[in-house]
Design a protein around this motif. Sequence first.
Motif, mmCIF file in Angstrom:
data_model
loop_
_atom_site.group_PDB
_atom_site.id
_atom_site.type_symbol
_atom_site.label_atom_id
_atom_site.label_comp_id
_atom_site.label_asym_id
_atom_site.label_seq_id
_atom_site.Cartn_x
_atom_site.Cartn_y
_atom_site.Cartn_z
ATOM 1 N N HIS A 18 7.562 -7.777 7.494
ATOM 2 C CA HIS A 18 6.175 -7.896 7.053
ATOM 3 C C HIS A 18 5.219 -7.707 8.228
ATOM 4 O O HIS A 18 4.222 -6.979 8.128
ATOM 5 C CB HIS A 18 5.952 -9.262 6.390
ATOM 6 N N ALA A 19 5.516 -8.356 9.340
ATOM 7 C CA ALA A 19 4.660 -8.237 10.527
ATOM 8 C C ALA A 19 4.625 -6.797 11.026
ATOM 9 O O ALA A 19 3.562 -6.290 11.410
ATOM 10 C CB ALA A 19 5.155 -9.170 11.627
ATOM 11 N N GLY A 20 5.773 -6.122 11.004
ATOM 12 C CA GLY A 20 5.818 -4.723 11.413
ATOM 13 C C GLY A 20 5.007 -3.826 10.499
ATOM 14 O O GLY A 20 4.272 -2.940 10.966
ATOM 15 N N LEU A 21 5.114 -4.050 9.201
ATOM 16 C CA LEU A 21 4.331 -3.264 8.239
ATOM 17 C C LEU A 21 2.838 -3.504 8.420
ATOM 18 O O LEU A 21 2.028 -2.573 8.335
ATOM 19 C CB LEU A 21 4.748 -3.597 6.806
ATOM 20 N N GLN A 22 2.484 -4.755 8.680
ATOM 21 C CA GLN A 22 1.073 -5.090 8.901
ATOM 22 C C GLN A 22 0.539 -4.362 10.129
ATOM 23 O O GLN A 22 -0.556 -3.784 10.094
ATOM 24 C CB GLN A 22 0.929 -6.597 9.075
ATOM 25 N N ALA A 25 0.120 -0.703 9.332
ATOM 26 C CA ALA A 25 -1.047 -0.476 8.475
ATOM 27 C C ALA A 25 -2.330 -0.509 9.286
ATOM 28 O O ALA A 25 -3.265 0.252 9.021
ATOM 29 C CB ALA A 25 -1.090 -1.516 7.362
ATOM 30 N N LEU A 26 -2.376 -1.382 10.281
ATOM 31 C CA LEU A 26 -3.591 -1.513 11.092
ATOM 32 C C LEU A 26 -3.751 -0.394 12.114
ATOM 33 O O LEU A 26 -4.876 -0.014 12.451
ATOM 34 C CB LEU A 26 -3.593 -2.862 11.817
ATOM 35 N N ARG A 35 -2.355 3.071 3.565
ATOM 36 C CA ARG A 35 -2.251 2.542 2.202
ATOM 37 C C ARG A 35 -0.797 2.240 1.841
ATOM 38 O O ARG A 35 -0.488 1.201 1.274
ATOM 39 C CB ARG A 35 -2.878 3.526 1.209
ATOM 40 N N THR A 36 0.103 3.156 2.212
ATOM 41 C CA THR A 36 1.528 2.969 1.923
ATOM 42 C C THR A 36 2.067 1.735 2.647
ATOM 43 O O THR A 36 2.774 0.909 2.047
ATOM 44 C CB THR A 36 2.329 4.216 2.335
ATOM 45 N N PHE A 37 1.750 1.594 3.924
ATOM 46 C CA PHE A 37 2.193 0.430 4.689
ATOM 47 C C PHE A 37 1.597 -0.856 4.115
ATOM 48 O O PHE A 37 2.272 -1.883 4.029
ATOM 49 C CB PHE A 37 1.831 0.558 6.163
ATOM 50 N N HIS A 38 0.345 -0.801 3.721
ATOM 51 C CA HIS A 38 -0.307 -1.984 3.164
ATOM 52 C C HIS A 38 0.359 -2.393 1.846
ATOM 53 O O HIS A 38 0.602 -3.593 1.616
ATOM 54 C CB HIS A 38 -1.805 -1.721 2.949
ATOM 55 N N GLU A 39 0.642 -1.428 0.995
ATOM 56 C CA GLU A 39 1.305 -1.727 -0.279
ATOM 57 C C GLU A 39 2.697 -2.315 -0.051
ATOM 58 O O GLU A 39 3.100 -3.270 -0.730
ATOM 59 C CB GLU A 39 1.380 -0.474 -1.145
ATOM 60 N N ALA A 40 3.422 -1.768 0.915
ATOM 61 C CA ALA A 40 4.747 -2.295 1.237
ATOM 62 C C ALA A 40 4.629 -3.709 1.790
ATOM 63 O O ALA A 40 5.454 -4.581 1.484
ATOM 64 C CB ALA A 40 5.446 -1.388 2.244
ATOM 65 N N MET A 41 3.594 -3.964 2.577
ATOM 66 C CA MET A 41 3.344 -5.298 3.120
ATOM 67 C C MET A 41 3.079 -6.295 1.989
ATOM 68 O O MET A 41 3.598 -7.420 2.002
ATOM 69 C CB MET A 41 2.148 -5.253 4.073
ATOM 70 N N LEU A 42 2.297 -5.893 0.991
ATOM 71 C CA LEU A 42 2.016 -6.769 -0.142
ATOM 72 C C LEU A 42 3.282 -7.064 -0.945
ATOM 73 O O LEU A 42 3.490 -8.202 -1.395
ATOM 74 C CB LEU A 42 0.942 -6.149 -1.040
ATOM 75 N N THR A 43 4.124 -6.057 -1.102
ATOM 76 C CA THR A 43 5.397 -6.268 -1.785
ATOM 77 C C THR A 43 6.252 -7.258 -1.004
ATOM 78 O O THR A 43 6.865 -8.165 -1.583
ATOM 79 C CB THR A 43 6.146 -4.936 -1.963
#
Length: 68
Positions: A18-22, A25-26, A35-43
Amino acid sequence: MTVASQVKQTLASLKAIHAGLQQLALTSQDETAQRTFHEAMLTAEQIIAELKDRVGRLEFEEPQYHGK
């Protein structure tokens, strides 16, 4: 390794993902990638919440696993 410890280990790994995806995304320059990274982070957040609930149930059902 007990089921409880496996679930906790999986939870810790997922938090790192999650931290890596966040971070991705940033820092991504591509809007679609952001957007893809953010959606994966939310999942990942949803799965983390479910695993936390599962850990709580395991600890309630099997007190010897509490805090391990």
